[in-house]
Scaffold this active site. Structure first.
Site, PDB file in Angstrom:
ATOM      1  N   LYS A 127     -27.957 -18.580  -4.655  1.00 46.76           N
ATOM      2  CA  LYS A 127     -28.445 -18.542  -3.263  1.00 46.76           C
ATOM      3  C   LYS A 127     -27.536 -19.478  -2.465  1.00 46.76           C
ATOM      4  O   LYS A 127     -26.992 -20.418  -3.027  1.00 46.76           O
ATOM      5  CB  LYS A 127     -29.880 -19.070  -3.193  1.00 46.76           C
ATOM      6  N   HIS A 130     -27.040 -24.111   1.765  1.00 46.96           N
ATOM      7  CA  HIS A 130     -26.917 -24.130   3.221  1.00 46.96           C
ATOM      8  C   HIS A 130     -27.267 -25.481   3.817  1.00 46.96           C
ATOM      9  O   HIS A 130     -27.623 -26.416   3.097  1.00 46.96           O
ATOM     10  CB  HIS A 130     -27.736 -23.007   3.842  1.00 46.96           C
ATOM     11  N   HIS A 133     -30.115 -27.614   2.681  1.00 43.92           N
ATOM     12  CA  HIS A 133     -30.058 -28.377   1.427  1.00 43.92           C
ATOM     13  C   HIS A 133     -29.502 -29.774   1.595  1.00 43.92           C
ATOM     14  O   HIS A 133     -29.573 -30.584   0.681  1.00 43.92           O
ATOM     15  CB  HIS A 133     -29.206 -27.635   0.394  1.00 43.92           C
TER      16      HIS A 133
HETATM   17  N1  ARG Z   1     -35.341 -25.349  -6.400  1.00 45.06           N
HETATM   18  C1  ARG Z   1     -36.431 -25.699  -5.537  1.00 45.06           C
HETATM   19  C2  ARG Z   1     -36.205 -25.125  -4.144  1.00 45.06           C
HETATM   20  O1  ARG Z   1     -35.080 -24.889  -3.767  1.00 45.06           O
HETATM   21  C3  ARG Z   1     -36.617 -27.180  -5.401  1.00 45.06           C
HETATM   22  C4  ARG Z   1     -36.951 -27.869  -6.681  1.00 45.06           C
HETATM   23  C5  ARG Z   1     -37.735 -29.092  -6.447  1.00 45.06           C
HETATM   24  N2  ARG Z   1     -37.997 -29.834  -7.617  1.00 45.06           N
HETATM   25  C6  ARG Z   1     -39.018 -29.668  -8.419  1.00 45.06           C
HETATM   26  N3  ARG Z   1     -39.095 -30.427  -9.480  1.00 45.06           N
HETATM   27  N4  ARG Z   1     -39.926 -28.755  -8.228  1.00 45.06           N
HETATM   28  O2  ARG Z   1     -37.176 -24.947  -3.423  1.00 45.06           O
END
Ligand code: ARG
Length: 583
Positions: A127, A130, A133
């Site tokens: 993905k 962007h 982030h």
């Molecule tokens: N990958 C997730 C997102 O982009 C964020 C992860 C956050 N960390 C976690 N331990 N849940 O929304």
């Protein structure tokens, strides 16, 4: 460094029976009006215990305290004991500490012996990486540095979103419409286009969804072909992310993402069952959280596949076992508040007392002046493009302004990327904000370039002090000479005028500010403080002549210049920013 507040508290404690020095320290205030002293102790609380009017108590205390080298005057005003500090002594102890500690000035030891895990960035692979982030990435990286600064051992984790049903879709799409060269050339944009195409096609042909689900199940069971494809998507994506991390000078100890925990899930589910926490609901497994005012947490789907929340439980347990952390910090958007509340509660229900050491550090949204982003509609702003554009724009500004630099490329990079980070860390993290180019690159506002420019200004003063013969002298040499001053015998009255002393006070507070920022998980506390230091130094620079003939005066002012420069550099480092010598 000597702790002035503590010293005052001890002096007061000797006069006050009913309170300890620690209690007193907490009560001491810093008066807004300098006429009321540098520190003030309110006696209201003592009035009850001592059955005496607070004014009288304050008067007795003020009379009993003997002024010493550091406290030139003690005065009672109403219910307060006001303490006046000897400015020169205060400047002396502050500047001595900066000289002694140098790049470590600002560090303290409150966190010594503790291990802190900081999880940040954690983008979803395949993905776009962007502009949204940048928040978790930069706030998290700074929090990691803040915890190191207070003496903790820090472990930096990137919990990559590298698992879930979308990879079934991606594999199906790649097999149908994909092409290897495209992926290698531009992994994320290409993979994203497959994802978008999948959704378009699935509207017309819903059977694609089933195919994707089956494919993901194969992946979950370790089917070799699917696994290899997924591995490849992952490593290509990571290459692209790494480019951005390098630009930002942000790094991780581990990229173990969600997939890493897939084989650790059955044990978690087993444990939940054993502890009587699992319930069936329409074929899926849930944990009922209604008694705690939350919606139920879905831990497996009806097809048996695991979920985001289950992976978080497994990850937390793994981290506790692996790092034995004192604190595990999750820097994740506030949209996920409920998610974190839910699984923190589940950990607690499982009987893990360390659930209280897991901390969600949320932050608000970033939006663009042009409007919101939408991945599906292709309205995204890639972080890499933003950083590149910042460097380009900075180069233009530097050229236009005729900025003094030995290395245009390097300066444009340091200033341009720094500007984006600085803006990001300027506001309270929880606030939403709009990304604005004008604000980011303004050299005169409360911005990164302004602070970096002030650092370079101080550097140029120090260079000039070394005389034209040595112009261009290595900063370490020039600063080495200043650090070798015999500070205990210097006449510091020259830097205790309004502008100079204001700066001294800000420098003294720097280590407190860093510790406070760590405590609040709030890098903006540091950002604001170094803006204050930069403004105070610029005021001093405008109000006073530094390179005067009188040696004593000149040296005192150079000492202050060095200290301001060092504190700014140390503050910038906590924001992953470099401090240019020329600009
Ligand atoms: N990958 C997730 C997102 O982009 C964020 C992860 C956050 N960390 C976690 N331990 N849940 O929304």
């Amino acid at each position: 460094m000597r702790n002035v507040k503590k010293e005052i508290a001890e002096l007061l404690a000797a006069q006050v029976e009913s309170l300890t020095a620690e209690d007193i320290e907490k009560l001491i205030e810093i008066p807004a009006d300098p006429k009321m002293g540098d520190y003030a102790f309110p006696c209201f609380r003592l009035a009850k215990v001592m059955r005496k009017a607070p004014q009288m108590i304050a008067a007795d205390i003020a009379k009993a305290i003997e002024p010493n080298a550091l406290f030139e005057k003690v005065e009672q005003v109403n219910a307060y004991v006001n303490m006046f500090i000897d400015k020169q002594e205060f400047a002396r102890l502050t500047l001595s500490a900066v000289c002694e500690q140098g790049a470590a000035y600002g560090n303290t030891e409150g966190g010594k012996g503790k291990t802190v895990v900081v999880e940040y960035s954690s983008p979803n692979i395949a993905k776009p990486f962007h502009i949204g982030h940048i928040r978790s990435t930069v706030i998290g990286a700074s929090i990691a540095k803040l915890y190191e600064a207070i003496g903790c051992k820090v472990v930096r984790l990137n919990h990559l979103g590298d698992y879930g049903t979308q990879f079934g879709k991606m594999i199906v799409a790649y097999r149908k419409w994909g092409n290897k060269e495209d992926v290698e050339r531009e992994p994320i944009k290409t993979l994203l286009s497959y994802y978008v195409k999948f959704h378009e096609e699935a509207e017309k042909d819903p059977s694609l969804e089933d195919e994707a689900r089956e494919t993901f199940t194969k992946l979950e069971h370790g089917a070799p072909e699917e696994t290899a494809l997924w591995q490849w998507f992952r490593s290509e994506s990571l290459k692209e992310f790494s480019r951005v991390y390098d630009m930002l000078d942000i790094h991780f100890d581990s990229y173990n993402g969600e997939s890493f925990y897939s084989d650790k899930m059955p044990a978690v589910l087993e444990e939940l069952k054993e502890k009587g926490l699992l319930q069936e609901s329409q074929g899926a497994q849930i944990v009922d959280l209604e008694p705690y005012g939350m919606t139920p947490a879905l831990v497996t789907k009806s097809d048996g596949s695991s979920l985001y929340i289950t992976r978080d439980l497994a990850a937390a347990m793994y981290r506790k076992k692996t790092y034995d952390f004192d604190k595990c910090i999750y820097v994740v958007a506030s949209q996920q508040n409920l998610h974190f509340q839910q699984w923190f509660k589940i950990l607690e229900l499982m009987g893990y007392d360390w659930a209280k050491d897991c901390v969600h550090v949320p932050f608000g949204l970033v939006s663009l002046e042009e409007g919101t982003m939408s991945t599906r509609q292709g309205r995204v702003v890639f972080l890499e493009d933003v950083l590149k554009r910042a460097v380009e724009k900075t180069r233009e500004i530097i050229e236009e302004k005729g900025v003094n630099t030995d290395n245009m490329e390097e300066t444009a990079k340091i200033v341009g990327i720094g500007a984006v980070i600085f803006q990001e860390l300027s506001n309270y993290r929880i606030k939403d904000y709009t990304f604005s180019w004008d604000k980011v690159l303004n050299f005169d506002g409360e911005t990164g370039p302004y602070v970096q420019y002030t650092h370079a200004r101080a550097a140029s003063v120090l260079r000039a002090s070394a005389g034209s013969a040595q112009a261009g002298t290595d900063p370490e040499l020039v600063e080495g000479a200043i650090k070798a001053f015999d500070i205990s015998n210097m006449d510091l009255r020259y830097i205790c005028g309004d502008a100079g002393y204001e700066l001294v006070k800000l420098l003294y507070r720097f280590p407190e500010v860093v510790a406070d920022a760590a405590d609040k998980y709030e890098p903006s506390v540091v950002t604001r403080h170094i803006v204050d230091i930069a403004q105070a130094y610029n005021k001093f620079y405008h109000d006073e002549r530094i390179l005067v003939d009188n040696e004593d005066e000149k040296n005192a002012k150079l000492l202050l210049t060095y200290a301001a420069k060092q504190a700014i550099a140390n503050g910038l480092a906590l924001l992953m920013m470099k401090a240019p010598e020329k600009m």
